[in-house]
Design an enzyme around this catalytic site. Structure first.
Site, short mmCIF file in Angstrom:
data_model
loop_
_atom_site.label_atom_id
_atom_site.label_comp_id
_atom_site.label_asym_id
_atom_site.label_seq_id
_atom_site.Cartn_x
_atom_site.Cartn_y
_atom_site.Cartn_z
N HIS A 1 -11.97 -1.87 -23.11
CA HIS A 1 -12.80 -1.01 -21.88
C HIS A 1 -14.13 -1.34 -22.00
CE1 HIS A 1 -9.79 1.98 -21.00
NE2 HIS A 1 -9.12 1.59 -21.93
N CYS B 1 -7.52 -2.97 -18.91
CA CYS B 1 -6.44 -2.25 -19.70
C CYS B 1 -5.11 -2.39 -19.07
CB CYS B 1 -6.86 -0.71 -20.12
SG CYS B 1 -5.91 -0.24 -21.43
N GLU C 1 -16.31 -0.13 -20.02
CA GLU C 1 -17.10 0.97 -19.48
C GLU C 1 -17.34 1.88 -20.93
OE1 GLU C 1 -13.25 2.99 -20.08
OE2 GLU C 1 -14.04 0.71 -19.45
#
Length: 364
Positions: free
Chosen positions: A339, A255, A341
């Site tokens: 992202h 990001c 995660e």
């Protein structure tokens, strides 16, 4: 018992007005920030506690928010940095076995104001047409209108300085196979859990840490985290990233970390009209043609046109063509805009953490 919500007003800097009710923390005059919208269907607590939302007011497009309450395990940081939240309808009686607190009480405890009863469909359409717009909300009409007229966006503001850690700290096992130094530009706890789960002992350092200090720690790899705001305003970060690339250490950015790496490689960055905020963004992995559904939260993007060296674009956003991933063919360096995660969102891109550990293994 739930409390009674007071009438409140949301006013944008361009003059648009929305009526609703105040909940969460009460403010003396008005809450101000840059209005953005998030399309995720769940995960509101993770969104609210994501440090990348510093300086912004989040509008939830999903109409019913707060129904499963909140709990300490789902916090992405110690306390929210978001300026406020906007909802169509907020649940006053949450129902979930993991819930320890209602959303209203959670926001009140953390000093985050909210406004509910807003026509979020009209607001979202307006933001899609006009872009992210500063605004203000509260219960004092005159104060809200004055604050909205004076509200500013996130352009040129170093918001990372407001969210980064003051002192280094360690996450993960001392005998983990890999040692990683992570720059905290606004790092999420879920990212740290994924790095630790991939076998990393992570030392999280302040955003202003000189590259020479990181290199002197002799880590197996370096991580550039997510974070809020304008990447070009983060003092010293691109210069540090450039030195880290030149050091030969394996480097992974997510990001804001992806944008800072882009700047370090000579690229420009630009602000998207209304950003990417949600858990359903399609991204094409260029090497395989596979489409991954990703979690995203950013207002800026990388313009690869002026890079100083040969760079491979690894991922592309299928909604608007934004560059979603970079890799250096001649160095152990890569990054993604989305992202992997999740937290919240799909896990299609979770393999990227293994790619990072593979790079560190090869570098040995």
């Amino acid at each position: 018992m739930s409390r009674t919500f007071e009438p409140a007003l949301l006013v944008l800097a361009d003059g648009e007005v929305f009526e609703g009710e105040a909940f969460g923390a009460r403010v003396d005059a008005a809450a101000t920030g840059e209005l953005v919208f998030n399309t995720a269907l769940s995960g509101y607590q993770e969104i609210i506690t994501d440090p990348s939302y510093a300086g912004q007011v989040v509008t939830f497009t999903y109409p019913h928010i707060g129904n499963y309450g909140t709990n300490p395990d789902d916090d992405e940081c110690a306390h929210p940095h978001v300026r406020g939240i906007v909802t169509r309808d907020v649940a006053v009686r949450p129902s979930n076995h993991r819930s320890t607190e209602s959303l209203d009480a959670f926001l009140d405890r953390h000093g985050v104001p909210g406004i509910t009863g807003i026509d979020t469909r009209r607001l979202t359409r307006h933001l899609r047409e006009q872009g992210a717009v500063p605004g203000a909300f509260g219960t004092d009409d005159a104060a809200v209108r004055a604050a909205a007229a004076a509200a500013t966006g996130t352009d040129g503001v170093d918001l990372v300085a407001t969210v980064t850690t003051v002192e280094p700290y360690i996450v993960g096992d001392a005998d983990a196979p890999f040692s990683v130094v992570a720059y905290d530009f606004g790092i999420k706890r879920t990212i740290l859990r994924h790095l630790a789960g991939a076998g990393c002992r992570v030392e999280v350092v302040p955003a202003s840490t000189p590259a020479a200090e990181v290199i002197a720690r002799n880590p197996d790899g370096v991580f550039l985290s997510n974070g809020p705001g304008d990447p070009s305003a983060v003092a010293g970060a691109p210069e540090n990233a450039r030195l880290l690339v030149e050091s030969g250490l394996p480097l992974f950015g997510i990001c804001l970390g992806h944008q800072i790496l882009g700047l370090a490689l000579g690229a420009g960055t630009y602000k998207l009209p209304f950003g990417h905020h949600g858990g359903n963004h399609p991204v094409r992995h260029e090497a395989t043609g596979r489409v991954e559904i990703t979690s995203q939260n950013h207002n800026y993007a990388v313009d690869p046109g002026a890079m100083d060296r040969s760079v491979e674009i690894t991922h592309v956003n299928l909604n608007d063509g934004v560059v979603e991933g970079l890799r250096l063919p001649d160095a152990p360096v890569f990054s993604v805009q989305h992202h992997p995660e999740a937290g919240p969102g799909p896990h299609d891109a979770a393999y990227l953490f293994e790619e990072f550990t593979n790079l560190m293994t090869e570098a040995r």
